[in-house]
Design a protein around this motif. Structure first.
Motif, mmCIF file in Angstrom:
data_model
loop_
_atom_site.group_PDB
_atom_site.id
_atom_site.type_symbol
_atom_site.label_atom_id
_atom_site.label_comp_id
_atom_site.label_asym_id
_atom_site.label_seq_id
_atom_site.Cartn_x
_atom_site.Cartn_y
_atom_site.Cartn_z
ATOM 1 N N ALA A 188 -63.460 83.338 6.061
ATOM 2 C CA ALA A 188 -64.477 83.756 7.026
ATOM 3 C C ALA A 188 -63.830 84.187 8.344
ATOM 4 O O ALA A 188 -64.263 85.162 8.976
ATOM 5 N N GLN A 189 -62.791 83.488 8.764
ATOM 6 C CA GLN A 189 -62.096 83.854 9.993
ATOM 7 C C GLN A 189 -61.381 85.197 9.845
ATOM 8 O O GLN A 189 -61.335 85.986 10.792
ATOM 9 N N LEU A 190 -60.842 85.462 8.654
ATOM 10 C CA LEU A 190 -60.212 86.768 8.408
ATOM 11 C C LEU A 190 -61.243 87.894 8.472
ATOM 12 O O LEU A 190 -60.968 88.962 9.025
ATOM 13 N N VAL A 191 -62.426 87.652 7.928
ATOM 14 C CA VAL A 191 -63.494 88.652 8.004
ATOM 15 C C VAL A 191 -63.869 88.885 9.466
ATOM 16 O O VAL A 191 -64.008 90.033 9.917
ATOM 17 N N GLY A 192 -64.016 87.801 10.226
ATOM 18 C CA GLY A 192 -64.307 87.935 11.652
ATOM 19 C C GLY A 192 -63.213 88.692 12.386
ATOM 20 O O GLY A 192 -63.489 89.511 13.273
ATOM 21 N N LEU A 193 -61.975 88.441 12.004
ATOM 22 C CA LEU A 193 -60.844 89.153 12.602
ATOM 23 C C LEU A 193 -60.955 90.653 12.363
ATOM 24 O O LEU A 193 -60.782 91.457 13.284
ATOM 25 N N VAL A 194 -61.276 91.040 11.141
ATOM 26 C CA VAL A 194 -61.408 92.472 10.816
ATOM 27 C C VAL A 194 -62.507 93.105 11.669
ATOM 28 O O VAL A 194 -62.298 94.167 12.281
ATOM 29 N N PHE A 195 -63.670 92.480 11.716
ATOM 30 C CA PHE A 195 -64.763 93.040 12.507
ATOM 31 C C PHE A 195 -64.400 93.099 13.985
ATOM 32 O O PHE A 195 -64.751 94.066 14.678
ATOM 33 N N SER A 196 -63.701 92.094 14.484
ATOM 34 C CA SER A 196 -63.316 92.083 15.896
ATOM 35 C C SER A 196 -62.300 93.168 16.224
ATOM 36 O O SER A 196 -62.405 93.823 17.262
ATOM 37 N N ALA A 222 -72.393 93.141 14.000
ATOM 38 C CA ALA A 222 -72.282 92.516 12.679
ATOM 39 C C ALA A 222 -71.609 91.146 12.785
ATOM 40 O O ALA A 222 -72.055 90.165 12.169
ATOM 41 N N ALA A 223 -70.541 91.075 13.562
ATOM 42 C CA ALA A 223 -69.854 89.792 13.750
ATOM 43 C C ALA A 223 -70.767 88.789 14.453
ATOM 44 O O ALA A 223 -70.799 87.607 14.087
ATOM 45 N N LEU A 224 -71.531 89.264 15.431
ATOM 46 C CA LEU A 224 -72.454 88.388 16.141
ATOM 47 C C LEU A 224 -73.536 87.853 15.205
ATOM 48 O O LEU A 224 -73.868 86.670 15.244
ATOM 49 N N ALA A 225 -74.061 88.701 14.354
ATOM 50 C CA ALA A 225 -75.091 88.252 13.400
ATOM 51 C C ALA A 225 -74.549 87.148 12.504
ATOM 52 O O ALA A 225 -75.211 86.127 12.286
ATOM 53 N N ALA A 226 -73.341 87.333 11.997
ATOM 54 C CA ALA A 226 -72.742 86.321 11.125
ATOM 55 C C ALA A 226 -72.473 85.024 11.885
ATOM 56 O O ALA A 226 -72.763 83.932 11.383
ATOM 57 N N ALA A 227 -71.939 85.128 13.086
ATOM 58 C CA ALA A 227 -71.653 83.929 13.881
ATOM 59 C C ALA A 227 -72.947 83.192 14.226
ATOM 60 O O ALA A 227 -73.006 81.962 14.161
ATOM 61 N N PHE A 228 -73.983 83.943 14.567
ATOM 62 C CA PHE A 228 -75.259 83.317 14.916
ATOM 63 C C PHE A 228 -75.866 82.581 13.720
ATOM 64 O O PHE A 228 -76.384 81.480 13.870
ATOM 65 N N LEU A 229 -75.800 83.189 12.534
ATOM 66 C CA LEU A 229 -76.333 82.515 11.339
ATOM 67 C C LEU A 229 -75.631 81.185 11.098
ATOM 68 O O LEU A 229 -76.263 80.192 10.732
ATOM 69 N N ASN A 230 -74.330 81.158 11.318
ATOM 70 C CA ASN A 230 -73.588 79.908 11.148
ATOM 71 C C ASN A 230 -73.945 78.914 12.246
ATOM 72 O O ASN A 230 -74.201 77.738 11.978
ATOM 73 N N ALA A 231 -73.996 79.387 13.480
ATOM 74 C CA ALA A 231 -74.280 78.497 14.609
ATOM 75 C C ALA A 231 -75.686 77.911 14.524
ATOM 76 O O ALA A 231 -75.878 76.717 14.731
ATOM 77 N N ALA A 232 -76.661 78.738 14.220
ATOM 78 C CA ALA A 232 -78.059 78.297 14.255
ATOM 79 C C ALA A 232 -78.508 77.603 12.978
ATOM 80 O O ALA A 232 -79.303 76.662 13.033
#
Length: 146
Positions: free
Chosen positions: A77-85, A106-116
């Motif tokens: 998941a962190q690698l995917v976030g790295l690519v998007f960033s 897209a990265a924000l949507a994924a991070a928000f789903l995990n956070a919330a």
């Protein structure tokens, strides 16, 4: 190696805040800083900056976790976030705000789903890939009693 799943979720909260600030400001440099966080955490989730904050400031105030999760899905998941960033930062810094906006969003949507909601899209993608390749992996396991 297994992790307390509350650590990556805490990291997702901080990531959500950083990515929201990037969307508001259009700062490619801030997004590059977040990319560094993703890269460090992908190398070793226990040594990622947000994980260190979680273990130093938050975990001591919590009861032990009831479940633990494997490191591999979190690293993916962190690698995917790295690519998007990296793609988003390239967009912002190269004067292509639509690309920066799309990748950051897209990265924000994924991070928000995990956070919330505790839904880690990258982790779920990793577990799905493992199942499809005939190498299933449990997403969570019971924590050993203390």
């Amino acid at each position: 190696m297994l992790l307390d799943p509350r650590g990556p979720r805490f990291a997702a909260v901080l990531t959500t805040v950083v990515l929201a600030v990037v969307l508001v400001t259009g700062s490619g440099l801030l997004l590059l800083a977040q990319a560094v966080v993703f890269a460090l955490t992908a190398l070793n989730p226990r040594l990622g900056p947000y994980g260190l904050l979680f273990r130093a400031l938050v975990a001591p105030r919590l009861d032990p976790p009831a479940e633990l999760e494997p490191v591999a899905p979190v690293r993916f998941a962190q690698l995917v976030g790295l690519v998007f960033s990296v793609v988003g930062a390239a967009g912002w810094l190269a004067g292509m705000p639509a690309l920066g906006l799309a990748a950051t969003g897209a990265a924000l949507a994924a991070a928000f789903l995990n956070a919330a909601f505790g839904l880690c899209l990258g982790c779920e993608a990793y577990l799905t890939i493992r199942r499809l390749t005939g190498r299933p992996l449990a997403g969570r396991v019971a924590a050993p009693p203390r």
